[in-house]
Structures are given as structure tokens and as C-alpha cells.
Design a protein around this motif. Structure first.
Motif, short mmCIF file in Angstrom:
data_model
loop_
_atom_site.label_atom_id
_atom_site.label_comp_id
_atom_site.label_asym_id
_atom_site.label_seq_id
_atom_site.Cartn_x
_atom_site.Cartn_y
_atom_site.Cartn_z
N ILE A 29 44.83 40.75 46.72
CA ILE A 29 44.28 39.55 47.34
C ILE A 29 43.27 38.88 46.40
CG2 ILE A 29 42.87 38.70 49.27
CD1 ILE A 29 44.13 40.94 50.97
N SER A 30 42.59 39.70 45.59
CA SER A 30 41.59 39.14 44.69
C SER A 30 42.21 38.23 43.62
CB SER A 30 40.82 40.27 44.00
OG SER A 30 41.62 40.93 43.03
N ILE A 31 43.49 38.41 43.33
CA ILE A 31 44.14 37.59 42.29
C ILE A 31 44.18 36.11 42.70
CG2 ILE A 31 46.28 37.18 41.00
CD1 ILE A 31 46.75 40.24 41.14
N PRO A 32 44.74 35.76 43.88
CA PRO A 32 44.67 34.34 44.26
C PRO A 32 43.25 33.86 44.50
CG PRO A 32 45.59 35.67 46.05
CD PRO A 32 45.55 36.53 44.84
N PHE A 33 42.38 34.74 45.01
CA PHE A 33 40.98 34.34 45.23
C PHE A 33 40.35 33.88 43.92
CE2 PHE A 33 41.06 35.66 49.47
CZ PHE A 33 39.82 35.59 50.07
N SER A 34 40.44 34.72 42.89
CA SER A 34 39.80 34.38 41.61
C SER A 34 40.50 33.21 40.93
CB SER A 34 39.80 35.60 40.69
OG SER A 34 41.10 36.14 40.55
N THR A 35 41.83 33.13 41.06
CA THR A 35 42.58 32.03 40.45
C THR A 35 42.19 30.70 41.08
OG1 THR A 35 44.45 33.50 40.02
CG2 THR A 35 44.88 31.13 39.94
N PHE A 36 42.17 30.65 42.41
CA PHE A 36 41.80 29.42 43.10
C PHE A 36 40.37 29.01 42.75
CE2 PHE A 36 44.85 30.24 46.94
CZ PHE A 36 45.93 30.04 46.10
N TYR A 37 39.50 30.00 42.66
CA TYR A 37 38.09 29.71 42.37
C TYR A 37 37.92 29.12 40.97
CZ TYR A 37 33.05 30.54 41.89
OH TYR A 37 31.70 30.40 41.70
N ILE A 38 38.60 29.69 40.00
CA ILE A 38 38.50 29.19 38.63
C ILE A 38 39.05 27.77 38.54
CG2 ILE A 38 39.38 29.49 36.27
CD1 ILE A 38 39.27 32.55 36.85
#
Length: 312
Positions: A29-38
Motif C-alpha cells: 500500500i505504501s507504493i501508491p501512497f509514496s508515488t501519489f505524494y511525490i
């Protein structure tokens, strides 16, 4: 990856549990979280940079875009870094004061964003219905004053929320099943009477969401009435095209928060992880897409962004 097994050592600490039921998938789940944030940070900082550098963009419409970009950065930054600490390192503890501070800033920025969207709707109304008076009605100074009024309103409306929660006693179970300190989630672990908190929460929801949506609806009602009076179909399309980006941003901003608020209060049969994912998507997806939408739909901004991108 390092793992920290943290438990609260005193009554001044809460534990944020992330997304209950999906703990084993936290890393994924952290992958889309960090991608969207960047993507959100890059897009919104690009908007701020281009508008600052280009004097031709020092207009009310683009100042409002900068305000929207700042609120997008603020909303996602209030939540994502702590959520990633939970997902990556299981760093789940947060002090009560830290929790209430996060709650205050997040809700203040979200309320401020709603005010910006109302002002943007008014901007489109003046541009279409009063084009000859646009430059006298909406000046940069007036936009700055409207932004200040929106900020003061946000602070005054949101400040009682953490103060009312601060007075509540909390149970031995200080586990918050969420990635951030959401007021309803914090209320649920209290042992005290939360009637005042719930009532005030409903009042602020009405004032912010219902009132702001009503003002936006009135603006677009008058815009549609003005457009229908225009005989040329080409003029119809041109007038409505200037509103497309704002309509898309408005739908993305209000739809998830309305759905999340309704499911929290009335959707008792909905799984907890669905509530939490919806609440996080509201803070992740609009900030990521807003600069993209305005970059695509606003020719002046698109051309300037393209100019600086080509230089890199």
C-alpha cells in the motif's frame, strides 16, 4: 527493513494502527501512497514556481491556483509522511498533543481549500457574467484579502475540534484504527461523553461543505443562465470550457469527502479498511490530479510549464 515494536509507555500517547485488516499489505500500500505524494509535490511546486517566475501569470485566476496548490501540499504532507512511517517502520506511536496538532492543521488546510474552491467559482462567474468589470472586481489585492478571510474562517471553525477532544478522558485502549488522527476515529476511543463533539462536527460539516457547495452551485447556476442567453454555439463552448477544470477539481475534492463523512456516520456495515482507504484517497488523489488538470486545461499555464520543462 527495520522494525520497531512500539507501545505507549504513558497516557500521553496514542497508537495509529494504519489500515486494520490490511497490515500484511502495508508495504504494498505504501507504493501508491509514496508515488501519489511525490507526483503531488512535483506538480504543485511546479505550478507555484511557474506562476512566481512568469509576470504574465500574476493574475487573480493564477493566484487562486497557487492557493489551491499550497492547500494540496499541506493536506498530503500532514498525513503521508506519518503514514509511510507506519507502513515502512511500524512507527505507530504519536503523542496526544502531536495527534491534536496534526488534526488541527489537516482540517484547517482542508477547510481553507474549500474556501479557495468557492472563490474560484466566483472568479469564473465574474469572468463569464461580468467580463468587462472583471479587472475591477477581482484584483490581486482582493484575492489576497479573500484568501485571508478563508484562512481566518478555517482557523476559527477548526480550533474548537482539538480543544473539545483535549478535554475528553481516554480509555486504556488507546489504539486508533487509522493512518492519521481523524476526529471521529479519536472520539471512538474516548470513555467520555462525545455528544458535544459530534454535534459540533456536524455543524462544521454543514457550514463548510453544505454552505460552500451551495455558494458554488449558485455561481454555476448564474453562469449557466448567462451562457444560455448567448446565441453563438461557439461562444457557448468557449464559456463553458473555462469552467471545465474547476468543475473537475471541485468534483474530485468534494465527492470523496462527502462519501467518507456519510459512510463514517451512517455506513455501519462497511468494513473499517474501506473507510480508511477512502479517507486517505481524498488526501492523496485530488492533490496529485489538480495540477495536472489545470496544466492540461489552462493554455497559458500549460505553455509556461512546457517552456520550463523543455529547459531541464
Amino acid at each position: 527493513m527495520a522494525t520497531f515494536n512500539l507501545t505507549p509507555s504513558d497516557s500521553s500517547t496514542f497508537i495509529l494502527n494504519g489500515i486494520p485488516g490490511l497490515e500484511v499489505a502495508h508495504i504494498w500500500i505504501s507504493i501508491p501512497f509514496s508515488t501519489f505524494y511525490i507526483i503531488s509535490l512535483v506538480g504543485n511546486f511546479m505550478v507555484l514556481f511557474v506562476v512566481k517566475k512568469e509576470e504574465t501569470l500574476h493574475k487573480p485566476m493564477f493566484l487562486l491556483l497557487c492557493m489551491l496548490a499550497l492547500t494540496d501540499i499541506g493536506m498530503s504532507t500532514c498525513v503521508v509522511p506519518k503514514a509511510l512511517c507506519i507502513f515502512w517502520f511500524r512507527f505507530k506511536d504519536i503523542t496526544v498533543d502531536g495527534c491534536l496538532t496534526q488534526m488541527f492543521f489537516l482540517n484547517t488546510v482542508a477547510t481553507m481549500q474549500s474556501a479557495v474552491l468557492v472563490t474560484m467559482a466566483f472568479d469564473r462567474y465574474v469572468a463569464i457574467c461580468e467580463p468587462l468589470r472583471y479587472t475591477t472586481i477581482l484584483t490581486n489585492a482582493r484575492i489576497a484579502k479573500l484568501g485571508l478571510v478563508g484562512l481566518i474562517r478555517a482557523v476559527l471553525l477548526v480550533l474548537p475540534v482539538p480543544l473539545l477532544l483535549r478535554r475528553l478522558p481516554f480509555c486504556a485502549n488507546r489504539l486508533i484504527p487509522h493512518t492519521y488522527c481523524e476526529p471521529i476515529a479519536v472520539m471512538k476511543i474516548s470513555c467520555g461523553d462525545t455528544k458535544v463533539n459530534r454535534t459540533y462536527g456536524l455543524v462544521t460539516t454543514f457550514v463548510v461543505i453544505i454552505l460552500d457547495l451551495t455558494l458554488i452551485g449558485l455561481s454555476y447556476g448564474m453562469i449557466i443562465r448567462a451562457v444560455l442567453r448567448i446565441s453563438s454555439k461557439k461562444a457557448h463552448r468557449k464559456a463553458l470550457n473555462t469552467c471545465t477544470a474547476h468543475i473537475c477539481v471541485m468534483l474530485m475534492s468534494y465527492t470523496p469527502v462527502l462519501f467518507s463523512a456519510l459512510t463514517h456516520r451512517f455506513g455501519q456495515g462497511i468494513a473499517a479498511h474501506v473507510h480508511i482507504l477512502l479517507a486517505n484517497l481524498y488526501l492523496l488523489v485530488p492533490p496529485m490530479l489538480n495540477p495536472i488538470i489545470y496544466g492540461v486545461k489552462t493554455k497559458e499555464l500549460r505553455d509556461k510549464v512546457g517552456k520550463y520543462t523543455c529547459r531541464m
